[in-house]
Design a protein around this motif. Structure first.
Motif, PDB file in Angstrom:
ATOM      1  N   LEU A   1       1.291  -6.220  10.234  1.00 16.62           N
ATOM      2  CA  LEU A   1       0.890  -7.592   9.910  1.00 16.62           C
ATOM      3  C   LEU A   1      -0.551  -7.852  10.320  1.00 16.62           C
ATOM      4  O   LEU A   1      -1.319  -8.500   9.594  1.00 16.62           O
ATOM      5  CB  LEU A   1       1.821  -8.582  10.602  1.00 16.62           C
ATOM      6  N   ASN A   2      -0.929  -7.360  11.480  1.00 23.35           N
ATOM      7  CA  ASN A   2      -2.303  -7.575  11.936  1.00 23.35           C
ATOM      8  C   ASN A   2      -3.296  -6.820  11.060  1.00 23.35           C
ATOM      9  O   ASN A   2      -4.402  -7.309  10.797  1.00 23.35           O
ATOM     10  CB  ASN A   2      -2.435  -7.137  13.392  1.00 23.35           C
ATOM     11  N   ARG A   3      -2.906  -5.646  10.593  1.00 23.62           N
ATOM     12  CA  ARG A   3      -3.789  -4.902   9.703  1.00 23.62           C
ATOM     13  C   ARG A   3      -3.917  -5.606   8.356  1.00 23.62           C
ATOM     14  O   ARG A   3      -4.982  -5.608   7.737  1.00 23.62           O
ATOM     15  CB  ARG A   3      -3.241  -3.486   9.499  1.00 23.62           C
ATOM     16  N   ALA A   4      -2.822  -6.216   7.898  1.00 24.22           N
ATOM     17  CA  ALA A   4      -2.828  -6.862   6.588  1.00 24.22           C
ATOM     18  C   ALA A   4      -3.608  -8.177   6.601  1.00 24.22           C
ATOM     19  O   ALA A   4      -4.323  -8.493   5.640  1.00 24.22           O
ATOM     20  CB  ALA A   4      -1.397  -7.101   6.117  1.00 24.22           C
ATOM     21  N   PHE A   5      -3.463  -8.949   7.686  1.00 21.83           N
ATOM     22  CA  PHE A   5      -4.029 -10.305   7.691  1.00 21.83           C
ATOM     23  C   PHE A   5      -5.124 -10.518   8.743  1.00 21.83           C
ATOM     24  O   PHE A   5      -5.740 -11.580   8.771  1.00 21.83           O
ATOM     25  CB  PHE A   5      -2.921 -11.328   7.929  1.00 21.83           C
ATOM     26  N   ARG A   6      -5.323  -9.546   9.632  1.00 19.35           N
ATOM     27  CA  ARG A   6      -6.317  -9.698  10.695  1.00 19.35           C
ATOM     28  C   ARG A   6      -6.008 -10.914  11.572  1.00 19.35           C
ATOM     29  O   ARG A   6      -6.889 -11.666  11.946  1.00 19.35           O
ATOM     30  CB  ARG A   6      -7.736  -9.797  10.120  1.00 19.35           C
ATOM     31  N   GLN A   7      -4.723 -11.103  11.844  1.00 25.98           N
ATOM     32  CA  GLN A   7      -4.274 -12.162  12.739  1.00 25.98           C
ATOM     33  C   GLN A   7      -3.520 -11.520  13.910  1.00 25.98           C
ATOM     34  O   GLN A   7      -3.085 -10.377  13.824  1.00 25.98           O
ATOM     35  CB  GLN A   7      -3.357 -13.148  12.013  1.00 25.98           C
TER      36      GLN A   7
ATOM     37  N   MET B   1      13.189  -7.648  -7.082  1.00 22.83           N
ATOM     38  CA  MET B   1      12.281  -8.222  -6.099  1.00 22.83           C
ATOM     39  C   MET B   1      11.409  -9.277  -6.776  1.00 22.83           C
ATOM     40  O   MET B   1      10.774  -8.994  -7.790  1.00 22.83           O
ATOM     41  CB  MET B   1      11.381  -7.145  -5.494  1.00 22.83           C
ATOM     42  N   ASN B   2      11.379 -10.463  -6.236  1.00 22.50           N
ATOM     43  CA  ASN B   2      10.545 -11.538  -6.770  1.00 22.50           C
ATOM     44  C   ASN B   2       9.360 -11.749  -5.835  1.00 22.50           C
ATOM     45  O   ASN B   2       9.373 -12.620  -4.977  1.00 22.50           O
ATOM     46  CB  ASN B   2      11.370 -12.822  -6.920  1.00 22.50           C
ATOM     47  N   ASN B   3       8.353 -10.901  -5.994  1.00 20.89           N
ATOM     48  CA  ASN B   3       7.202 -10.923  -5.108  1.00 20.89           C
ATOM     49  C   ASN B   3       6.078 -11.747  -5.714  1.00 20.89           C
ATOM     50  O   ASN B   3       5.789 -11.646  -6.908  1.00 20.89           O
ATOM     51  CB  ASN B   3       6.709  -9.496  -4.854  1.00 20.89           C
ATOM     52  N   ILE B   4       5.431 -12.557  -4.874  1.00 20.25           N
ATOM     53  CA  ILE B   4       4.304 -13.354  -5.363  1.00 20.25           C
ATOM     54  C   ILE B   4       3.095 -12.471  -5.632  1.00 20.25           C
ATOM     55  O   ILE B   4       2.222 -12.793  -6.419  1.00 20.25           O
ATOM     56  CB  ILE B   4       3.947 -14.465  -4.350  1.00 20.25           C
ATOM     57  N   GLU B   5       3.040 -11.317  -4.997  1.00 15.53           N
ATOM     58  CA  GLU B   5       1.914 -10.398  -5.147  1.00 15.53           C
ATOM     59  C   GLU B   5       2.438  -9.090  -5.717  1.00 15.53           C
ATOM     60  O   GLU B   5       2.785  -8.175  -4.982  1.00 15.53           O
ATOM     61  CB  GLU B   5       1.252 -10.153  -3.784  1.00 15.53           C
ATOM     62  N   PRO B   6       2.553  -8.964  -7.035  1.00 15.27           N
ATOM     63  CA  PRO B   6       3.121  -7.755  -7.625  1.00 15.27           C
ATOM     64  C   PRO B   6       2.243  -6.547  -7.331  1.00 15.27           C
ATOM     65  O   PRO B   6       1.020  -6.618  -7.413  1.00 15.27           O
ATOM     66  CB  PRO B   6       3.157  -8.071  -9.122  1.00 15.27           C
TER      67      PRO B   6
ATOM     68  N   GLU C   1       4.509 -10.346  -0.177  1.00 18.19           N
ATOM     69  CA  GLU C   1       3.144  -9.854  -0.371  1.00 18.19           C
ATOM     70  C   GLU C   1       2.849  -8.753   0.631  1.00 18.19           C
ATOM     71  O   GLU C   1       3.613  -8.509   1.563  1.00 18.19           O
ATOM     72  CB  GLU C   1       2.128 -10.993  -0.223  1.00 18.19           C
ATOM     73  N   LYS C   2       1.728  -8.077   0.419  1.00 13.22           N
ATOM     74  CA  LYS C   2       1.235  -7.013   1.302  1.00 13.22           C
ATOM     75  C   LYS C   2       2.252  -5.896   1.490  1.00 13.22           C
ATOM     76  O   LYS C   2       2.311  -5.261   2.551  1.00 13.22           O
ATOM     77  CB  LYS C   2       0.834  -7.585   2.674  1.00 13.22           C
ATOM     78  N   MET C   3       3.031  -5.617   0.461  1.00 13.36           N
ATOM     79  CA  MET C   3       4.060  -4.580   0.497  1.00 13.36           C
ATOM     80  C   MET C   3       5.110  -4.821   1.570  1.00 13.36           C
ATOM     81  O   MET C   3       5.835  -3.910   1.957  1.00 13.36           O
ATOM     82  CB  MET C   3       3.426  -3.197   0.692  1.00 13.36           C
ATOM     83  N   LEU C   4       5.222  -6.029   2.067  1.00 12.36           N
ATOM     84  CA  LEU C   4       6.276  -6.413   3.009  1.00 12.36           C
ATOM     85  C   LEU C   4       7.345  -7.149   2.200  1.00 12.36           C
ATOM     86  O   LEU C   4       7.483  -8.358   2.262  1.00 12.36           O
ATOM     87  CB  LEU C   4       5.704  -7.272   4.136  1.00 12.36           C
ATOM     88  N   TYR C   5       8.087  -6.366   1.424  1.00 18.95           N
ATOM     89  CA  TYR C   5       8.992  -6.904   0.427  1.00 18.95           C
ATOM     90  C   TYR C   5      10.443  -6.664   0.837  1.00 18.95           C
ATOM     91  O   TYR C   5      10.808  -5.545   1.248  1.00 18.95           O
ATOM     92  CB  TYR C   5       8.762  -6.241  -0.931  1.00 18.95           C
ATOM     93  N   GLY C   6      11.262  -7.680   0.700  1.00 20.90           N
ATOM     94  CA  GLY C   6      12.675  -7.516   0.960  1.00 20.90           C
ATOM     95  C   GLY C   6      13.309  -6.569  -0.036  1.00 20.90           C
ATOM     96  O   GLY C   6      13.172  -6.738  -1.249  1.00 20.90           O
TER      97      GLY C   6
ATOM     98  N   THR D   1      11.250   1.258   4.030  1.00 15.73           N
ATOM     99  CA  THR D   1      10.091   1.001   4.883  1.00 15.73           C
ATOM    100  C   THR D   1       9.092   2.133   4.893  1.00 15.73           C
ATOM    101  O   THR D   1       7.949   1.937   5.268  1.00 15.73           O
ATOM    102  CB  THR D   1      10.548   0.724   6.320  1.00 15.73           C
ATOM    103  N   GLY D   2       9.471   3.325   4.514  1.00 12.09           N
ATOM    104  CA  GLY D   2       8.530   4.436   4.503  1.00 12.09           C
ATOM    105  C   GLY D   2       7.782   4.586   3.200  1.00 12.09           C
ATOM    106  O   GLY D   2       7.093   5.577   2.999  1.00 12.09           O
ATOM    107  N   THR D   3       7.889   3.601   2.289  1.00 11.54           N
ATOM    108  CA  THR D   3       7.310   3.736   0.965  1.00 11.54           C
ATOM    109  C   THR D   3       5.809   3.970   1.017  1.00 11.54           C
ATOM    110  O   THR D   3       5.252   4.716   0.232  1.00 11.54           O
ATOM    111  CB  THR D   3       7.627   2.487   0.125  1.00 11.54           C
ATOM    112  N   TRP D   4       5.116   3.303   1.964  1.00  9.93           N
ATOM    113  CA  TRP D   4       3.672   3.474   2.067  1.00  9.93           C
ATOM    114  C   TRP D   4       3.291   4.367   3.232  1.00  9.93           C
ATOM    115  O   TRP D   4       2.170   4.341   3.692  1.00  9.93           O
ATOM    116  CB  TRP D   4       2.997   2.116   2.201  1.00  9.93           C
ATOM    117  N   GLY D   5       4.228   5.189   3.717  1.00  6.21           N
ATOM    118  CA  GLY D   5       3.890   6.136   4.768  1.00  6.21           C
ATOM    119  C   GLY D   5       4.685   5.907   6.029  1.00  6.21           C
ATOM    120  O   GLY D   5       5.305   4.865   6.224  1.00  6.21           O
ATOM    121  N   PRO D   6       4.684   6.896   6.909  1.00  7.62           N
ATOM    122  CA  PRO D   6       5.531   6.836   8.102  1.00  7.62           C
ATOM    123  C   PRO D   6       5.107   5.786   9.118  1.00  7.62           C
ATOM    124  O   PRO D   6       5.846   5.508  10.045  1.00  7.62           O
ATOM    125  CB  PRO D   6       5.388   8.257   8.683  1.00  7.62           C
TER     126      PRO D   6
END
Length: 942
Positions: free
Chosen positions: A225-231, A424-429, A129-134, A138-143
């Motif tokens: 990760l912190n930006r995605a989940f605020r953790q 890719m078998n992502n829970i969040e397509p 999920e959150k575009m953190l896909y195996g 890694t640059g798919t969503w920007g540098p």
């Protein structure tokens, strides 16, 4: 090749790791535990020489033994070279690498310093999920997540820095401008380590420990990760380890497992009763990990050898759609702009330069990863090889090759020198399919590409994406459409950027939903068994279509959203024609499934072959041309842009929201006829659910899904129609084409579109469901439970009227916007005869007539109509009370006139036959309009 297992110890449970983080312990110096045998996992046998990235085997083995009695070294000096790597395994390649237990060293010879290579990171394992896909570049969503970069090792005293070069700004070497560039623009530091050894006595090389470079958070994943989940996730160095280390003459390949953890989890704050929702993102937790306090990410690094001589660069042309590498060359002060746009392409060279058609010296080879399900491999292969037709016209035979990774192959398709297709078998397509690539910024040469297919694109899971998994429910589609159109008009900030290699292509995601729509349409008509062999063949056609599209991206091609209009509806209804030519002028289009109207003949459902544009754009990029004649020959090729079948318009032509031809999911020369056909298909689909017989093994969610698909497709058709009103074609022609580049839409077409909007989408009977069917539109209760438990919004009731109202509101937002008004007013001056232009007064009058059709009829006004009428009246009032700073005076005057006319009609409308609700509605609207018309405004420009 040597591999290290992901480090974990029975004596180091998660809670100890979390406590260590909370206490701020310095974990960077902790050693990763060895495997149970106490040794590093032995290397796998090297692959055959024909396989890419095969580990060098001739030099593998123990490093030379250290001297028996090394001389004492001065305090603070590193150890002798041989002592550092004693008993370590050695792997020769681009750099010589040593591995011992949890330590990895890189040997750097003097000539290795300040020498450029490609630093290519990718996600080898993710969290779904959150575009953190195996498997994702890694640059798919920007540098910010580590795009591929040119890098160097640089020594500064006793430190060695891994530096990312700034390749965007340049000047001719040795000139004063080059010295100025060096002082004006900065590189970036990716990591730094101390020199780990004294120089080798013979080679004069040094060692650096790779742990602090590749087991650190070099990519900034903690921030992501912190930006995605605020953790408060942070890298846990003590449980971060190497998975494998390999080397070949082409590069060094390092796979790592990085552990991120947080000692506490923040919870979302409950809303304050009566207060508006907080605009700030709320904390959330990953849904697909067993314990949200802990997660692993895999990062695969390639340090890849660059071509000795950069490929001959080729410039882009605005008339064709190629990805480009942008750089600013300040060598020529007299040039109009320092910007240079280098076309991105693979290096293809003929084995026989004199032959008209020759095999390439090195073909473009795509490897199908072994994680791709067997049933899809044949269709994917066909989609890749289809491109050889275009390359043959450009002078290359068998330019593209497909191979399948075997179970025993030791290389990884994530290696920087291996182009691949993977699953890719992502829970969040998020994208359905994606085709990014990594490029040599010196020349635009494509060096690597990894096409990803999401598993939820397959037929058997399509309903999860459309019904349960997306964060956007069907009822919210109208709101999204409204927000999108508002963004196009500049009300929500900057419009989206054009699609580039670092952004996701949404074709696969949209095509997945089109697949679901088509299957339900055909199943409802009795033309297809969703579980039969015809459905399987249907899905394979879809897989080939999407593969061709994504491979096109990895060959350097951008989207072409104008190519859907090159054929007529009559041609698209013929099976033999569409089999030979496809549906559109290009596979880089977002073409809808070619569904026939009820009772009509059909062509092929999907784009099954390349279009004329695809041959042309490949010729421009790849045809070998003599350097001295290249510019002139490229101009000849590009000058064909006015040919109807080579029509081109891309992302920005679509996203700016004014071009009526550069659209997603339209098909055929006549967009109004296409929209009418799709609305007819959707209505037929919805009507068939009234009498659809379900099997005892099915649940009622089948009906709900079919109705949802139908309304969504109507929304797309509505977008096609709305774009015609005030539309301005923006052709990319150069002088000499015989066409003007800026062409307003003909008044006839705008009226046809407005007729269909008014009579088909804003009408009182636009969509109706019987009470019996409404009672049967239940959700899938098991899927609803899963979604609720994961915190996703789910609606139990199904409100067709709410969905239709959202769509109608979105249409009014678009048609009554300041941007549309300005374009209609400005278009009058673009016609030789002003009488030929579509007038803004006609638009406003027609909208009032269609929305308020019940006035004077003496019949009651239903709830859905009252809500739409209030929306229209409120927009009139809002324009009068709060005109936007950039609104046009004529538009405001026409709105005032329309508000006065509507007020007169509302007051004069008979009330005797109306319900109490309808009478109150008209009284409320009349008061709203009166107050707005009476309000005193401070006008500007007087």
């Amino acid at each position: 090749m040597a591999r290290l297992r992901a480090g974990s110890s029975a004596g180091s449970p998660l809670r100890l790791s979390l406590l260590a983080l909370a206490a701020g312990l310095a974990l960077s110096g902790c050693a990763t535990p060895a495997d149970p045998a106490g040794q590093a996992k032995p290397a796998a046998a090297p692959a055959a020489a024909a396989k890419p990235a095969a580990a060098a085997s001739a030099s593998a083995g123990a490093a030379p033994a250290a001297p028996a009695a090394p001389a004492a070294r001065p305090p603070g000096q590193p150890q002798p070279f041989a002592a550092v790597i004693k008993d370590a395994q050695r792997f020769e390649g681009l750099f010589t690498v040593y591995q011992k237990d949890d330590k990895v060293w890189i040997e750097l010879a003097p000539e290795d310093l300040n020498k450029s290579f490609l630093f290519s990171p990718k996600f080898s394992r993710g969290i779904g999920e959150k575009m953190l896909y195996g498997g994702l570049m890694t640059g798919t969503w920007g540098p910010q997540l580590g795009n591929a970069q040119l890098a160097q090792f640089r020594r500064v005293h006793n430190q060695v820095q891994l530096v990312a070069l700034n390749t965007e700004f340049t000047a001719k070497t040795g000139t004063p401008n080059a010295r100025g560039i060096e002082r004006s623009y900065s590189p970036s530091l990716l990591g730094s380590v101390a020199v780990a050894s004294q120089p080798h006595p013979e080679r004069k090389s040094i060692l650096i420990e790779a742990n602090n470079l590749f087991l650190a958070d070099t990519l900034g994943l903690g921030v992501a990760l912190n930006r995605a989940f605020r953790q408060n996730y942070a890298l846990d160095r003590g449980n971060t380890s190497f998975v494998s280390v390999r080397a070949s003459s082409e590069g060094v390949f390092i796979d790592t497992q990085q552990h991120f953890a947080t000692a506490t989890l923040a919870a979302a704050q409950p809303p304050t009763p009566g207060a508006p929702p907080s605009p700030l993102p709320q904390p959330s937790t990953p849904r697909a990990v067993p314990d949200a306090r802990s997660l692993f990410m895999g990062v695969h690094y390639t340090l890849m050898k660059l071509p000795e001589a950069p490929m001959q660069a080729r410039s882009t042309d605005a008339r064709l759609g190629h990805f480009r590498t942008l750089r600013f060359d300040f060598s020529d002060d007299l040039a109009r702009t320092p910007a240079q746009r280098l076309l991105q392409r693979w290096r293809l060279e003929k084995k026989d330069p004199a032959a008209a058609v020759s095999e390439p010296v090195k073909p473009i080879t795509f490897w199908i990863d072994r994680n791709v399900p067997h049933e899809y491999r044949e269709a994917m292969t066909a989609g890749v090889l289809e491109w050889n037709k275009a390359f043959e016209r450009a002078g290359f035979k068998n330019a593209v090759v497909v191979k399948v990774q075997g179970e025993q192959d030791s290389f990884d398709t994530l290696d920087g020198n291996v182009a691949s297709l993977r699953w890719m078998n992502n829970i969040e397509p998020s994208f359905g399919a994606i085709g990014p690539s990594h490029v040599d910024p010196r020349s635009g040469e494509i060096l690597d590409a990894d096409i990803g297919f999401e598993g939820l694109s397959s037929r058997n899971l399509r309903a999860l994406r459309a019904q349960v998994l997306p964060n956007t429910s069907p009822a919210e589609w109208g709101e999204l459409l409204q927000a999108r159109d508002a963004q196009r008009e500049g009300l929500l900030g900057t419009p989206p950027a054009a699609h580039t290699h670092t952004e996701a292509c949404q074709y696969g995601a949209h095509a997945t939903e089109q697949l679901g729509l088509a299957l339900d349409v055909l199943a409802s008509r009795g033309e297809l068994d969703p579980d039969g062999p015809e459905a399987r063949a249907f899905v394979m056609e879809y897989v080939k279509d999407v593969t061709m599209h994504e491979v096109g991206h990895t060959l350097g091609l951008r989207h072409n959203f104008r190519s859907s209009q090159v054929y007529t509806d009559a041609q698209l209804s013929k099976l033999d024609f569409t089999t030979a030519t496809g549906l559109a002028g290009s596979v880089m289009e977002y073409a809808p499934i070619n569904l026939p109207a009820p009772g009509q003949p059909r062509g092929t459902y999907f784009q099954s072959t390349l279009g004329p544009y695809d041959y042309w754009v490949i010729e421009y990029a790849y045809k070998p041309l003599p350097r001295e004649h290249e510019a002139a020959e490229l101009q000849k090729i590009a000058a064909r842009s006015a040919e109807p079948q080579l029509a081109y318009g891309t992302d920005e032509d679509n996203f700016l929201g004014i071009d009526p031809d550069s659209l997603h999911f339209d098909l055929g020369k006549d967009p109004v006829a296409f929209a009418r056909k799709r609305i007819e298909i959707a209505r037929d689909l919805i009507a068939k659910q009234e009498t659809r017989s379900l099997k005892p093994s099915e649940d009622y969610a089948v009906l709900r899904r079919a109705v949802s698909y139908g309304v969504r497709d109507v929304a797309r058709a509505a977008g096609v129609l709305a774009r015609q009103i005030g539309g301005l074609r923006t052709l990319r022609d150069f002088p000499g084409s015989g066409r003007d580049p800026m062409q307003p839409v003909e008044a006839k077409r705008q009226r046809e579109a407005l007729d269909l909007i008014g009579k088909g989408l804003l009408a009182a009977d636009a969509f109706t469901l019987s009470p019996a069917l409404q009672r049967r539109l239940a959700p899938d209760y098991l899927e609803r439970g899963d979604a609720l438990s994961s915190g996703m919004p789910v609606s139990t009731d199904f409100s067709l009227s709410g969905m239709v109202l959202d769509l109608q509101r979105a249409l009014l937002a678009q048609l009554m916007s300041d941007g549309v008004a300005a374009r209609i007013l400005d278009s009058e001056g673009k016609f030789e005869k002003r009488a030929e232009a579509f007038r803004l007064s006609e638009l406003y009058q027609r909208l009032s007539q269609d929305v308020w059709s019940e006035l004077g009829a003496g019949s009651d006004i239903p709830l859905a109509r009252r809500e739409l009428q209030r929306e229209h009246a409120n927009r009139l009032a809002s324009t009068l009370l709060r005109p936007a700073a950039g609104s046009r005076a004529d538009a405001r005057s026409l709105v005032r006139a329309e508000a006065r006319a509507l007020l007169t009609r509302v007051k004069a409308s008979p009330r005797a036959a109306l319900s109490a609700e309808a009478r109150a509605h008209l009284d409320d609207v009349a008061e709203t309009l009166e107050l707005a018309l009476q309000a005193k405004l401070q006008r500007t420009g007087l």
